[in-house]
Design a protein around this motif. Structure first.
Motif, mmCIF file in Angstrom:
data_model
loop_
_atom_site.group_PDB
_atom_site.id
_atom_site.type_symbol
_atom_site.label_atom_id
_atom_site.label_comp_id
_atom_site.label_asym_id
_atom_site.label_seq_id
_atom_site.Cartn_x
_atom_site.Cartn_y
_atom_site.Cartn_z
ATOM 1 N N SER A 196 0.631 -1.332 -0.061
ATOM 2 C CA SER A 196 0.070 -0.044 -0.016
ATOM 3 C C SER A 196 0.917 1.252 0.020
ATOM 4 O O SER A 196 2.113 1.122 0.205
ATOM 5 N N GLY A 197 0.313 2.395 -0.142
ATOM 6 C CA GLY A 197 0.859 3.584 -0.290
ATOM 7 C C GLY A 197 1.555 3.914 1.218
ATOM 8 O O GLY A 197 2.815 4.154 1.386
ATOM 9 N N ALA A 198 0.568 3.853 2.215
ATOM 10 C CA ALA A 198 1.081 3.890 3.752
ATOM 11 C C ALA A 198 2.504 3.060 4.010
ATOM 12 O O ALA A 198 3.526 3.525 4.434
ATOM 13 N N ASN A 233 5.401 4.753 2.188
ATOM 14 C CA ASN A 233 6.041 5.674 2.987
ATOM 15 C C ASN A 233 6.652 5.428 4.249
ATOM 16 O O ASN A 233 7.564 5.986 4.583
ATOM 17 N N TRP A 237 -0.391 14.908 2.733
ATOM 18 C CA TRP A 237 -1.083 13.666 3.180
ATOM 19 C C TRP A 237 -0.317 12.466 2.755
ATOM 20 O O TRP A 237 -0.036 12.287 1.761
ATOM 21 N N HIS A 238 0.006 11.528 3.768
ATOM 22 C CA HIS A 238 0.906 10.299 3.575
ATOM 23 C C HIS A 238 0.489 9.290 3.958
ATOM 24 O O HIS A 238 1.238 8.128 3.610
ATOM 25 N N GLU A 282 4.666 15.702 -1.562
ATOM 26 C CA GLU A 282 3.979 15.308 -2.481
ATOM 27 C C GLU A 282 4.276 16.434 -3.601
ATOM 28 O O GLU A 282 3.925 17.610 -3.365
ATOM 29 N N ASP A 338 6.641 11.478 -2.604
ATOM 30 C CA ASP A 338 5.453 10.815 -2.382
ATOM 31 C C ASP A 338 4.631 10.747 -3.393
ATOM 32 O O ASP A 338 4.129 11.894 -3.769
ATOM 33 N N ILE A 381 2.303 8.714 -4.805
ATOM 34 C CA ILE A 381 1.201 7.655 -4.687
ATOM 35 C C ILE A 381 0.063 8.188 -5.452
ATOM 36 O O ILE A 381 -0.820 7.165 -5.972
ATOM 37 N N GLN A 382 -0.167 9.497 -5.744
ATOM 38 C CA GLN A 382 -1.284 9.846 -6.686
ATOM 39 C C GLN A 382 -0.660 10.267 -7.932
ATOM 40 O O GLN A 382 -1.256 10.241 -9.207
ATOM 41 N N LYS A 392 -1.379 2.967 -5.596
ATOM 42 C CA LYS A 392 -2.570 3.291 -6.264
ATOM 43 C C LYS A 392 -2.815 2.551 -7.460
ATOM 44 O O LYS A 392 -2.790 1.419 -7.715
HETATM 45 C C1 LIG Z 1 -0.497 11.204 -1.422
HETATM 46 C C2 LIG Z 1 -0.754 9.846 -0.631
HETATM 47 N N1 LIG Z 1 0.236 9.280 0.102
HETATM 48 C C3 LIG Z 1 -0.372 7.975 0.707
HETATM 49 C C4 LIG Z 1 -1.347 7.501 0.555
HETATM 50 C C5 LIG Z 1 -1.637 6.359 1.454
HETATM 51 O O1 LIG Z 1 -1.905 5.334 0.322
HETATM 52 P P1 LIG Z 1 -2.731 3.888 0.930
HETATM 53 O O2 LIG Z 1 -4.122 4.249 1.131
HETATM 54 O O3 LIG Z 1 -2.372 3.200 -0.168
HETATM 55 O O4 LIG Z 1 -2.131 3.615 2.305
HETATM 56 C C6 LIG Z 1 -2.410 8.258 -0.041
HETATM 57 C C7 LIG Z 1 -3.783 7.538 -0.065
HETATM 58 O O5 LIG Z 1 -4.783 8.119 -0.510
HETATM 59 C C8 LIG Z 1 -2.177 9.374 -0.849
HETATM 60 O O6 LIG Z 1 -3.045 9.847 -1.440
#
Ligand SMILES: Cc1ncc(COP(=O)(O)O)c(C=O)c1O
Length: 386
Positions: free
Chosen positions: A104-106, A109, A132-133, A184, A217, A219-220, A246
């Motif tokens: 996952s993104g979290a 990170n 937002w991370h 981000e 980051d 992720i988006q 994502k």
């Molecule tokens: C910029 C960003 N970083 C990290 C995350 C966390 O990702 P995840 O929900 O897959 O853990 C998100 C989730 O929306 C995000 O938008």
């Protein structure tokens, strides 16, 4: 729908869902259980990069499931090597050389933030207003969202948080304390706030000069959404680490921490690990996703669609369009919530943001002309109703 309404649900609520029960999806459309079709400009939360259930991705997943559903990294698998090589080739422009797969993104990170502490021996992270991370404790520490961080404030590592895009603030920091800086390149949840290129360059210079790891980051912003493989390519930046998730496997859960050689070479085999990270199913979906992006020229299509959406918004209730490629924020002062409802009534799904004046679009990279025509028509009729 009947069953869902008549039984008490065992499912814990997370975010407020769209007011439909979704039954199936294909390309840029989602069908509700009453048969109604919706154009998905939300992209399943910025995930459906190649569109929902792209046939090539579905086929790759099915073939891999048939062959070998799972083995952890205790087993060497060709598909995992292939996925890593393909991703590193895709991200080569930003200097990435090695990848660690997670889920996952979290998690991506979390690993990046943790590595920064280990590799520098320092104790603090630098982050930014509006960032937002993710929801792990380390990610919460660097996330600017009191609605999800406040309850844990006493347990979160102390961080330094600066205003986003503020050049002067970068000089106010005691960099010798900072292990890693996470940013981000486009703050999405904050309402599509694009980093100024000179500010990102300056941030990079400060990090380099002071031995601080720069963690982008993505992720988006990643996986072709900005018309380039990663935002790092768009901003001509070579960070130490890029985190990705994502849209990377078109909807199969995956996270990836991409690293420069200078970072990866300091790691020992046991420093990173994850049971499910780099599982064969996710790797097959990732490989298929990258192939579709290349074969169907989805990065070029994302840029063309972005231009078309900007044109569609001109002369409507939308005052400005922020963002790059297909990560767009429609600025609709005072009317964003009403517009979101109107669009939904016209069977178009978009996302909100922490900026109550901004709606977010993060559709599949192959969003169709029909979807954009529908958006154009719906914007024209906003405000017509009594
Ligand atoms: C910029 C960003 N970083 C990290 C995350 C966390 O990702 P995840 O929900 O897959 O853990 C998100 C989730 O929306 C995000 O938008």
């Amino acid at each position: 729908m009947d069953i869902m309404q008549s039984l008490p649900s065992a499912l814990q609520t997370t975010y407020a869902p769209y007011p439909i029960v979704m039954e199936r999806a294909r390309g840029d459309q989602v069908w509700a259980d009453d048969g109604a079709a919706y154009f998905d400009f939300y992209g399943g939360h910025c995930v459906a990069s190649t569109g929902h259930s792209h046939p090539a991705v579905v086929q790759a997943i099915a073939a891999q499931a048939e062959k070998f559903l799972f083995y952890s990294t205790a087993g060497a698998l060709k598909i995992r090597e292939q996925a890593a090589n393909a991703l590193i080739e895709f991200a080569a422009g930003s200097g990435m050389r090695k990848v660690f797969f997670c889920n996952s993104g979290a998690e991506a990170n979390e690993n990046a933030l943790k590595l920064a502490l280990m590799l520098t021996g320092r104790k603090k992270w630098l982050c930014f207003d509006g960032g937002w991370h993710g929801r792990s404790l380390s990610c919460l520490a660097v996330t600017d969202d009191p609605s999800i961080t406040a309850a844990y404030a006493a347990s979160l590592l102390e961080v330094i948080r600066l205003p986003f895009n503020d050049m002067r603030a970068l000089q106010s920091v005691d960099w010798s304390q900072i292990a890693g800086c996470i940013v981000e390149p486009i703050q999405s949840i904050a309402g599509i706030r694009v980093a100024d290129s000179p500010w990102l360059d300056a941030l990079h210079v400060f990090c380099k000069k002071n031995g601080t790891l720069l963690i982008l980051d993505e992720i988006q912003t990643g996986v072709g959404r900005m018309g380039r493989p990663y935002a790092a390519d768009h901003f001509a930046l070579q960070p130490d680490i890029i985190t990705s998730a994502k849209g990377l496997a078109s909807g199969v859960p995956i996270g990836a921490m991409l690293m420069r050689e200078s970072v990866a070479k300091q790691l020992k085999p046991a420093d990173l690990g994850s049971t499910f990270g780099g599982g064969p199913l996710a790797c097959a979906a990732l490989l298929a996703t990258l192939k579709v992006i290349e074969n169907e020229q989805l990065m070029q299509r994302a840029l063309a669609a972005s231009e078309r959406i900007r044109a569609i918004c001109r002369g409507t209730v939308v005052r400005a369009v922020r963002g790059v490629g297909l990560l767009l924020g429609l600025c609709v002062p005072g009317k964003a919530a009403a517009l979101k409802t109107h669009l939904f009534d016209q069977r178009i799904m978009v996302g909100g943001s922490h900026d109550t004046d901004v709606l977010r679009l993060m559709p599949p990279l192959n969003i169709s002309d029909a979807a954009m025509d529908a958006l154009a028509a719906a914007l024209k009729t906003f405000g017509d109703q009594p």
